[in-house]
Design an enzyme around this catalytic site. Structure first.
Site, mmCIF file in Angstrom:
data_model
loop_
_atom_site.group_PDB
_atom_site.id
_atom_site.type_symbol
_atom_site.label_atom_id
_atom_site.label_comp_id
_atom_site.label_asym_id
_atom_site.label_seq_id
_atom_site.Cartn_x
_atom_site.Cartn_y
_atom_site.Cartn_z
ATOM 1 N N ASP A 53 -7.076 1.183 7.894
ATOM 2 C CA ASP A 53 -5.766 1.778 8.153
ATOM 3 C C ASP A 53 -5.930 3.276 8.391
ATOM 4 O O ASP A 53 -7.044 3.823 8.339
ATOM 5 C CB ASP A 53 -4.764 1.484 7.027
ATOM 6 C CG ASP A 53 -5.156 2.094 5.689
ATOM 7 O OD1 ASP A 53 -5.910 3.083 5.662
ATOM 8 O OD2 ASP A 53 -4.686 1.586 4.659
ATOM 9 N N ASP A 81 0.839 -1.195 0.000
ATOM 10 C CA ASP A 81 0.000 0.000 0.000
ATOM 11 C C ASP A 81 0.878 1.251 0.000
ATOM 12 O O ASP A 81 2.017 1.222 0.482
ATOM 13 C CB ASP A 81 -0.894 0.020 1.238
ATOM 14 C CG ASP A 81 -1.920 -1.095 1.220
ATOM 15 O OD1 ASP A 81 -2.304 -1.533 0.125
ATOM 16 O OD2 ASP A 81 -2.330 -1.546 2.316
#
Length: 304
Positions: A88, A46
């Site tokens: 997140d 990511d």
């Protein structure tokens, strides 16, 4: 007529990805630095995450198939007390723990929650994962406002240890190390731990430090990629599977699609890396009864 053009780059490049870049950004930078478009990667990170990204360059991209499924190690920070829509810190907060709930979470409860997420587990990936649903990435569907329902998958978390813990009135931050099989989502571990403790949770930092036998300490920074950092395909293949040295005749037969008759008893189970007398990777072999045949062949140098 002699061709004096330099050989096209080929090999495996270990890169330490910085935060804020996508894996595609790193590939694009590598293409420019190495002067070739033929570059792929063995598993994304990511944009928020940092750490080890494995790139295949030139003909060595054929090896990536055998690197994608290797086990991985991550260092991560889990924030308990709030849940987000992406699991997140880059997402929007969707829920926060009520007054006193975080303070009531004991170290023993955290340890018990982690124990339930260790070993062979069934995990539902994050909604904003790169998993394809009917041909489109889950995160594209989620960002378009579509409802995304992903199926649980079996993964193995062989280590999930707390390295440090910090508490405030409303949050608990856990620095953890995780060893896991390929396909494990650390964001989902953070989400599921928070849910099990009744306070919500999400990932606030992530760094991948290992893929198989490859460590981030071997990697080059994303702004220092060049052909000098390429690892030879034969060396890489021999690090992830058994090496089998073949003579010139055997190498030629393998490249022509022939089997090595009766050679299936030469080594243990699993794939084999066939290496010719010059130290070049001929290909990856698999067993067919008593024989060995190529599952993947590298092109001969003159055609690279």
């Amino acid at each position: 007529m002699r061709d004096d053009r330099p050989a096209a780059p080929s090999g495996i490049l270990l890169v330490d990805k910085p935060g804020g870049m996508t894996s595609h950004d790193v590939v694009a930078r590598a293409r420019k630095a190495l002067g070739t478009r033929k570059i792929g990667h063995a598993g994304t990170l990511d944009p928020m995450a940092t750490g080890l990204l494995v790139l295949g360059v030139g003909p060595a991209t054929r090896l990536l198939t055998y690197l994608v499924g290797l086990d991985k190690t991550y260092l991560a920070t889990i924030r308990l007390g709030a849940a987000t829509d992406t699991d997140d810190a880059e997402g929007e907060v969707t829920a926060t723990a009520g007054e006193g709930l975080v303070a009531a979470v004991t170290d023993a409860a955290i340890a018990a929650g982690i124990a339930q997420l260790t070993g062979d587990i069934s995990q539902v990936p994050s909604t904003v994962s790169a998993i394809k649903v009917d041909g489109r990435r889950a995160y594209d569907r989620a960002r378009a406002g579509e409802e995304v329902v992903l199926k649980a998958r079996a993964v193995t978390v062989s280590r999930f240890d707390v390295l440090a813990a910090r508490r405030t009135e409303h949050l608990i931050e856990l620095d953890v190390v995780v060893d896991c099989t390929s396909g494990t989502y650390i964001r989902a571990l953070a989400r599921d731990l928070g849910a099990a403790l009744g306070v919500g949770g999400h990932l606030s930092a992530l760094r991948r430090t290992r893929i198989g036998d490859f460590d981030v300490a071997e990697a080059v920074p994303a702004d220092a990629m060049d052909a000098g950092g390429l690892l030879d395909a034969a060396v890489v293949a021999a690090r992830v599977m058994t090496r089998l040295d073949v003579d010139e005749d055997q190498a030629r037969d393998l490249r022509h699609g022939k089997r090595l008759l009766g050679a299936g008893t030469l080594a243990g189970r699993g794939h084999l890396a066939a290496v010719d007398p010059a130290g070049r990777l001929v290909g990856i072999l698999e067993r067919r009864g008593a024989d060995l045949k190529s599952a993947m062949n590298m092109p001969p140098e003159e055609s690279e």
